[in-house]
Design a protein around this motif. Structure first.
Motif, PDB file in Angstrom:
ATOM      1  N   ASN A 303     -49.543 -22.491  30.832  1.00 45.98           N
ATOM      2  CA  ASN A 303     -48.679 -22.496  31.809  1.00 45.98           C
ATOM      3  C   ASN A 303     -47.446 -22.281  31.346  1.00 45.98           C
ATOM      4  OD1 ASN A 303     -50.883 -21.559  33.598  1.00 45.98           O
ATOM      5  ND2 ASN A 303     -50.824 -23.975  34.363  1.00 45.98           N
ATOM      6  N   ARG A 304     -47.103 -23.548  30.566  1.00 40.18           N
ATOM      7  CA  ARG A 304     -45.740 -23.552  29.889  1.00 40.18           C
ATOM      8  C   ARG A 304     -45.228 -22.536  29.027  1.00 40.18           C
ATOM      9  NH1 ARG A 304     -43.431 -24.364  25.296  1.00 40.18           N
ATOM     10  NH2 ARG A 304     -41.463 -25.559  25.160  1.00 40.18           N
ATOM     11  N   ALA A 305     -46.129 -21.870  28.647  1.00 40.72           N
ATOM     12  CA  ALA A 305     -45.848 -20.334  27.733  1.00 40.72           C
ATOM     13  C   ALA A 305     -45.475 -19.282  28.734  1.00 40.72           C
ATOM     14  CB  ALA A 305     -46.845 -19.943  26.731  1.00 40.72           C
ATOM     15  N   VAL A 306     -45.992 -19.152  29.786  1.00 39.35           N
ATOM     16  CA  VAL A 306     -45.654 -18.328  30.644  1.00 39.35           C
ATOM     17  C   VAL A 306     -44.175 -18.638  31.170  1.00 39.35           C
ATOM     18  CG1 VAL A 306     -46.228 -17.011  32.958  1.00 39.35           C
ATOM     19  CG2 VAL A 306     -47.894 -17.630  31.213  1.00 39.35           C
ATOM     20  N   ALA A 307     -43.858 -19.797  31.463  1.00 30.60           N
ATOM     21  CA  ALA A 307     -42.648 -20.254  32.046  1.00 30.60           C
ATOM     22  C   ALA A 307     -41.667 -20.277  30.852  1.00 30.60           C
ATOM     23  CB  ALA A 307     -42.646 -21.879  32.330  1.00 30.60           C
ATOM     24  N   VAL A 308     -41.965 -20.336  29.708  1.00 24.80           N
ATOM     25  CA  VAL A 308     -41.001 -20.171  28.789  1.00 24.80           C
ATOM     26  C   VAL A 308     -40.707 -18.516  28.617  1.00 24.80           C
ATOM     27  CG1 VAL A 308     -40.879 -19.971  26.221  1.00 24.80           C
ATOM     28  CG2 VAL A 308     -41.710 -22.082  27.272  1.00 24.80           C
ATOM     29  N   GLY A 309     -41.808 -17.838  28.844  1.00 25.52           N
ATOM     30  CA  GLY A 309     -41.245 -16.250  28.875  1.00 25.52           C
ATOM     31  C   GLY A 309     -40.511 -16.000  30.034  1.00 25.52           C
ATOM     32  N   GLU A 310     -40.446 -16.775  31.083  1.00 27.61           N
ATOM     33  CA  GLU A 310     -39.442 -16.313  32.262  1.00 27.61           C
ATOM     34  C   GLU A 310     -38.120 -16.920  31.936  1.00 27.61           C
ATOM     35  OE1 GLU A 310     -40.288 -14.447  34.554  1.00 27.61           O
ATOM     36  OE2 GLU A 310     -42.316 -14.481  34.693  1.00 27.61           O
ATOM     37  N   SER A 311     -37.962 -18.091  31.260  1.00 28.21           N
ATOM     38  CA  SER A 311     -36.745 -18.836  31.237  1.00 28.21           C
ATOM     39  C   SER A 311     -36.053 -18.019  29.733  1.00 28.21           C
ATOM     40  CB  SER A 311     -37.029 -20.133  30.821  1.00 28.21           C
ATOM     41  OG  SER A 311     -37.540 -20.468  29.885  1.00 28.21           O
ATOM     42  N   ASP A 312     -36.795 -18.007  28.768  1.00 24.64           N
ATOM     43  CA  ASP A 312     -36.147 -17.650  27.439  1.00 24.64           C
ATOM     44  C   ASP A 312     -36.613 -16.039  26.980  1.00 24.64           C
ATOM     45  OD1 ASP A 312     -35.170 -20.247  27.440  1.00 24.64           O
ATOM     46  OD2 ASP A 312     -36.944 -20.760  26.082  1.00 24.64           O
ATOM     47  N   GLY A 313     -37.122 -15.468  27.838  1.00 22.62           N
ATOM     48  CA  GLY A 313     -37.808 -13.926  27.453  1.00 22.62           C
ATOM     49  C   GLY A 313     -39.178 -13.940  27.034  1.00 22.62           C
ATOM     50  N   PRO A 314     -39.797 -12.892  27.327  1.00 24.27           N
ATOM     51  CA  PRO A 314     -41.044 -12.402  27.050  1.00 24.27           C
ATOM     52  C   PRO A 314     -41.612 -12.720  25.438  1.00 24.27           C
ATOM     53  CG  PRO A 314     -40.118 -10.440  27.618  1.00 24.27           C
ATOM     54  CD  PRO A 314     -38.930 -11.535  28.102  1.00 24.27           C
ATOM     55  N   ARG A 315     -40.636 -12.476  24.674  1.00 24.55           N
ATOM     56  CA  ARG A 315     -40.851 -12.623  23.301  1.00 24.55           C
ATOM     57  C   ARG A 315     -41.129 -14.403  22.762  1.00 24.55           C
ATOM     58  NH1 ARG A 315     -41.057  -7.996  20.656  1.00 24.55           N
ATOM     59  NH2 ARG A 315     -39.956  -6.213  21.300  1.00 24.55           N
ATOM     60  N   ALA A 316     -40.394 -15.035  23.612  1.00 29.93           N
ATOM     61  CA  ALA A 316     -40.434 -16.426  23.458  1.00 29.93           C
ATOM     62  C   ALA A 316     -41.762 -16.996  24.016  1.00 29.93           C
ATOM     63  CB  ALA A 316     -39.167 -17.149  23.976  1.00 29.93           C
ATOM     64  N   GLY A 317     -42.097 -16.321  25.112  1.00 28.02           N
ATOM     65  CA  GLY A 317     -43.370 -16.551  25.749  1.00 28.02           C
ATOM     66  C   GLY A 317     -44.654 -16.270  24.776  1.00 28.02           C
ATOM     67  N   LEU A 318     -44.497 -14.980  24.206  1.00 34.22           N
ATOM     68  CA  LEU A 318     -45.650 -14.737  23.386  1.00 34.22           C
ATOM     69  C   LEU A 318     -45.612 -15.664  22.124  1.00 34.22           C
ATOM     70  CD1 LEU A 318     -45.100 -10.810  23.699  1.00 34.22           C
ATOM     71  CD2 LEU A 318     -47.210 -12.246  24.247  1.00 34.22           C
ATOM     72  N   ALA A 319     -44.704 -15.984  21.564  1.00 31.02           N
ATOM     73  CA  ALA A 319     -44.448 -17.080  20.619  1.00 31.02           C
ATOM     74  C   ALA A 319     -45.191 -18.305  21.097  1.00 31.02           C
ATOM     75  CB  ALA A 319     -43.289 -17.195  20.165  1.00 31.02           C
ATOM     76  N   ALA A 320     -44.845 -18.812  22.233  1.00 31.32           N
ATOM     77  CA  ALA A 320     -45.441 -19.875  22.737  1.00 31.32           C
ATOM     78  C   ALA A 320     -47.104 -19.856  22.677  1.00 31.32           C
ATOM     79  CB  ALA A 320     -44.685 -20.508  23.870  1.00 31.32           C
ATOM     80  N   LEU A 321     -47.196 -18.667  23.327  1.00 32.85           N
ATOM     81  CA  LEU A 321     -48.931 -18.376  23.798  1.00 32.85           C
ATOM     82  C   LEU A 321     -49.722 -18.169  22.445  1.00 32.85           C
ATOM     83  CD1 LEU A 321     -50.369 -17.687  26.036  1.00 32.85           C
ATOM     84  CD2 LEU A 321     -50.164 -15.583  25.705  1.00 32.85           C
ATOM     85  N   ALA A 322     -48.893 -17.899  21.278  1.00 32.06           N
ATOM     86  CA  ALA A 322     -49.713 -17.539  19.938  1.00 32.06           C
ATOM     87  C   ALA A 322     -50.077 -19.000  19.341  1.00 32.06           C
ATOM     88  CB  ALA A 322     -48.673 -16.911  18.936  1.00 32.06           C
ATOM     89  N   GLU A 323     -49.522 -19.820  19.779  1.00 34.47           N
ATOM     90  CA  GLU A 323     -49.986 -21.271  19.373  1.00 34.47           C
ATOM     91  C   GLU A 323     -51.399 -21.716  19.974  1.00 34.47           C
ATOM     92  OE1 GLU A 323     -46.594 -23.844  19.783  1.00 34.47           O
ATOM     93  OE2 GLU A 323     -45.361 -22.673  18.679  1.00 34.47           O
ATOM     94  N   LEU A 324     -51.854 -21.111  20.970  1.00 29.79           N
ATOM     95  CA  LEU A 324     -52.982 -21.784  21.723  1.00 29.79           C
ATOM     96  C   LEU A 324     -54.196 -20.956  21.553  1.00 29.79           C
ATOM     97  CD1 LEU A 324     -51.136 -22.053  25.059  1.00 29.79           C
ATOM     98  CD2 LEU A 324     -51.303 -23.727  23.482  1.00 29.79           C
ATOM     99  N   ASP A 325     -55.326 -21.693  21.853  1.00 32.96           N
ATOM    100  CA  ASP A 325     -56.720 -20.911  21.457  1.00 32.96           C
ATOM    101  C   ASP A 325     -56.802 -19.691  22.493  1.00 32.96           C
ATOM    102  OD1 ASP A 325     -59.226 -20.407  21.204  1.00 32.96           O
ATOM    103  OD2 ASP A 325     -59.929 -22.267  21.430  1.00 32.96           O
ATOM    104  N   PRO A 326     -57.106 -18.566  22.141  1.00 29.09           N
ATOM    105  CA  PRO A 326     -57.249 -17.321  23.010  1.00 29.09           C
ATOM    106  C   PRO A 326     -58.403 -17.433  23.772  1.00 29.09           C
ATOM    107  CG  PRO A 326     -56.988 -16.742  20.587  1.00 29.09           C
ATOM    108  CD  PRO A 326     -57.124 -18.228  20.712  1.00 29.09           C
ATOM    109  N   ALA A 327     -59.401 -18.422  23.611  1.00 24.66           N
ATOM    110  CA  ALA A 327     -60.383 -18.778  24.450  1.00 24.66           C
ATOM    111  C   ALA A 327     -60.258 -19.208  25.767  1.00 24.66           C
ATOM    112  CB  ALA A 327     -61.600 -19.402  23.846  1.00 24.66           C
ATOM    113  N   LEU A 328     -59.000 -20.026  25.853  1.00 21.31           N
ATOM    114  CA  LEU A 328     -58.262 -20.732  26.771  1.00 21.31           C
ATOM    115  C   LEU A 328     -58.644 -19.910  28.346  1.00 21.31           C
ATOM    116  CD1 LEU A 328     -55.137 -22.443  25.964  1.00 21.31           C
ATOM    117  CD2 LEU A 328     -57.247 -23.566  26.780  1.00 21.31           C
TER     118      LEU A 328
END
Length: 381
Positions: A303-328
């Protein structure tokens, strides 16, 4: 007859019988028998002291059963142990019952069912309808749970965190049938917050109120989901939001932050925005940072990654999401949303479909498939 009164009195009466020496299963059975008599007789002649009446009748039911099943010596011990009602002990008794129903020996599903039955005062039929399962299935679940805790005695403080988790599970079930589980969870959590004076109980109450306030705007007339950004904020319950914010501020003032307070703070920031565009995403990210620090929960990180995508832009959100397990859970949905925002409709549509087949509800699945269909339609234009 006031059905809400019977539901409110149920946990107190069960707890009184348990404190007098009855095991939990026998006490709960006796109270249910007393409630049947109340339903039959109170419409014509409600007693002046409903609580005392229920305690007396339930204790008599318990004694009758004990006399049928026990030796003469056991009967005499029980008969001598018959005290008068103790009105001053009801708060402590009910609190103990909360802890009993959230006992670590129970599965989450059993703990929820037992809490609704013993503390909430709901019937097995009502609980079964709310969970869309046969009454016989729910009766077996409750019976197993009662047997699991029947020999438990309280000799130390209960685990409030487990109780709060059970109530949160009840709230997240929403509503179906003739029982609104979200409203019931708020009622029980409000009761617990008053009893314990604990900041996390208050935090959970605030979280529930703030989420529940948005409920009228969450679905369209056809039952389909409305995302937060698209909701008609004029339909939000402003009185409930104000109460949730007040409860949260009082809890935060104690300066003992917990995960439910952090979640409630995030919900309060959403509720405070007059439009989706005015949402303070920077503060929301900061609160998610606190939540991650407190829990290290992977879902909070998502959820933080999605929020980062809103505050800092979608590419920043995707970068934060890339650090997480895709099975989540909902990882694909979050990735699809951010891919759509970054201007990659092909990948976004594919991810929306993947997320739809992993969805846990039909409404969520249909919503995600609709998002994919809209993107594909634009690609064909």
């Amino acid at each position: 007859m006031d059905e809400s009164l019977l539901r409110a009195l149920t946990p107190t009466v069960i707890a009184v019988l348990v404190r007098r020496g009855a095991d939990f299963a026998a006490a709960e059975d006796a109270v249910q028998d007393a409630l049947v008599e109340a339903v039959r007789g109170w419409p014509r002649d409600q007693p002046r002291d409903p609580r005392g009446w229920l305690i007396t009748v339930a204790w008599r039911k318990f004694l009758d059963t004990a006399r049928a099943d026990s030796s003469r010596r056991q009967r005499e011990v029980l008969a001598r142990a018959r005290p008068t009602p103790e009105p001053g002990a009801s708060v402590d008794d009910t609190l103990r019952l909360y802890f009993l129903c959230a006992h670590p020996s129970l599965t989450p599903a059993s703990a929820v069912a037992l809490t609704l039955r013993a503390v909430g005062g709901l019937t097995t039929r009502q609980i079964a309808r709310a969970y869309l399962v046969p009454e016989s299935t729910m009766a077996q679940r409750i019976s197993r749970a009662k047997r699991a805790v029947s020999g438990v005695r309280f000799n130390q403080a209960g685990d409030l965190a487990t109780v709060l988790r059970v109530l949160y599970l009840v709230f997240n079930e929403g509503y179906s049938g003739d029982i609104d589980l979200a409203a019931e969870a708020i009622r029980l959590t409000r009761q617990l917050a008053v009893m314990t004076k604990h900041e996390e109980a208050a935090g959970l109450l605030a979280l529930m109120l703030l989420h529940h306030a948005r409920r009228p705007a969450r679905t369209r007339s056809d039952g389909s989901l409305v995302p937060l950004a698209e909701q008609d904020r004029g339909r939000w319950n402003t009185r409930m939001i104000a109460e949730g914010v007040d409860v949260l501020q009082a809890a935060l003032a104690r300066d003992r932050l917990g995960e439910f307070q952090a979640q409630a703070a995030i919900a309060a920031l959403h509720a405070d925005a007059r439009t989706a565009e005015e949402t303070d995403w920077v503060q929301i990210v900061e609160w998610y940072d606190e939540l991650v620090r407190l829990t290290d929960n992977p879902v909070a990180r998502l959820n933080r990654a999605v929020a980062v995508g809103e505050s800092d832009g979608p590419r920043a959100g995707l970068a934060a999401l890339a650090e997480l397990d895709p099975a989540l859970p909902r990882h694909a949905a979050a990735a699809a949303y951010l891919r759509e925002r970054v201007g990659d409709p092909v990948t976004a549509a594919r991810l929306y479909v993947d997320a739809a087949w992993a969805a846990t509800s039909l409404r969520e699945r249909d919503h995600l498939l609709l998002r994919a269909a809209r993107l594909n339609a634009r690609l064909r234009e």
